[in-house]
Enzyme design. Structure first.
Site, PDB file in Angstrom:
ATOM      1  CB  THR A  60      -0.912   0.034   1.243  1.00  0.00           C
ATOM      2  OG1 THR A  60      -0.085  -0.109   2.407  1.00  0.00           O
ATOM      3  CG2 THR A  60      -1.919  -1.095   1.228  1.00  0.00           C
ATOM      4  CB  ALA A  63       3.788   6.620   9.391  1.00  0.00           C
ATOM      5  CE  LYS A  64       2.967   0.877   4.027  1.00  0.00           C
ATOM      6  NZ  LYS A  64       1.967  -0.125   3.833  1.00  0.00           N
ATOM      7  NE  ARG A  65       2.841  10.933   9.498  1.00  0.00           N
ATOM      8  CZ  ARG A  65       2.491   9.990  10.371  1.00  0.00           C
ATOM      9  NH1 ARG A  65       1.644   9.044  10.023  1.00  0.00           N
ATOM     10  NH2 ARG A  65       2.990   9.994  11.583  1.00  0.00           N
ATOM     11  CG  ASP A  66       7.565   9.495   8.552  1.00  0.00           C
ATOM     12  OD1 ASP A  66       7.109  10.641   8.664  1.00  0.00           O
ATOM     13  OD2 ASP A  66       7.440   8.610   9.407  1.00  0.00           O
TER      14      ASP A  66
END
Ligand code: GLU
Length: 281
Positions: free
Chosen positions: A12, A250-253
């Site tokens: 994802t 997190a994936k946002r980093d």
């Protein structure tokens, strides 16, 4: 006994250092004689993308990891999940749930709150005792529904359970803390809890390694193993890698993705060190 471990990412997003830590942890836990498997957890069809799966394989290879082929994809194993759901349904342990997220929130607000689980408020059980006739009609009319575990009944039937973590020791299973978990999503014939449990068993995983944020989920998996007569692995939960401010990655980093590090000229050795595993693999 040959140790069998696995890394099980969901495609994802791009892998970041936290995933690298998990993957390296699982590889090391297998030891030089053990087997290290890779499983793509792609049942969330709305969020998974083939390009992320390609990136996962590239990033792990770049990191220096090797794994046993074939790579398992959960999207190819839906009949197995279906069979388990039918068994649990036959035993009266799961029920259809038509609630939307909004309806669940409204129900909880109207009731003045709900017990808090580790992942938020527990499902208030709205659909648990719908009349059979109504359930049948709504399904026949094509209304989208999930399948939830009747947790109180399942826990009662299984009786007290424990599971063993190689670091924490013998742990009491407390699956009730998560309430009536979803075992089949509205948009996919399965869920994380069901698929991970069935696949770990089918792949002969002897040691499940994962982040300590998933300790509550392990209790649910232990319960499912009991209900479905599955072999028992052991577990080893690891700490989470934190960023410079002490927050969980997190994936946002974006800066911490393996792809970004690679582009910035970081070597695989340096990336492994940043992920908590300095030195050769
Ligand atoms: N797909 C899960 C994740 O990415 C795997 C966790 C587990 O090992 O159970 O968080």
């Amino acid at each position: 006994m040959k140790e069998v471990t696995r890394f099980a990412p969901s495609p994802t997003g791009l892998l970041h250092l936290g995933h690298a830590h998990s993957a390296l942890f699982a590889k090391k836990a297998a030891g030089p004689q053990g087997r290290f498997l890779l499983r793509i957890e792609d049942i969330d069809l709305g969020r998974c993308r083939p390009e992320f799966e390609t990136a996962i394989l590239e990033d792990l290879a770049w990191l220096g990891l090797t794994w046993e082929e074939p790579v398992l994809r959960q999207s190819e194993r839906l009949p197995l999940y279906q069979a388990a759901l039918e068994r649990l349904s036959g035993e009266g342990l799961i029920y259809p749930c038509f609630c939307t997220r909004k309806e669940i929130e409204a129900e909880i607000a109207a009731a003045g709150g709900a017990p808090q689980g580790p992942e938020g408020p527990l499902y208030p059980g709205t659909c648990r005792h719908l009349p059979k006739e109504e359930t049948r009609e709504r399904i026949a009319a094509g209304e989208a529904h999930a399948l939830r575990l009747d947790m109180a009944e399942a826990a009662r039937r299984a009786g007290p359970l424990t599971w063993r973590d190689r670091k924490l020791g013998e742990m009491k299973a407390e699956p009730e803390a998560l309430g009536d978990v979803v075992l089949s999503r509205k948009d996919a014939p399965g869920s994380y809890h069901l698929a991970v449990t069935l696949d770990d068993a089918a792949q002969g995983v002897t040691l499940v390694t994962r982040g300590e944020d998933l300790i509550p989920a392990t209790s649910v998996h232990r319960l499912l193993q009991a209900l479905l007569d599955l072999p028992l692995p052991e577990w080893l939960h690891h700490g989470l890698l934190l960023d410079d401010e002490g927050r969980r990655l997190a994936k946002r980093d974006k800066a911490a993705t393996l792809a970004a590090l690679r582009q910035a000229g970081v070597t695989p050795e340096e990336a492994r060190a940043k992920a908590g595993f300095p030195g050769p693999l």
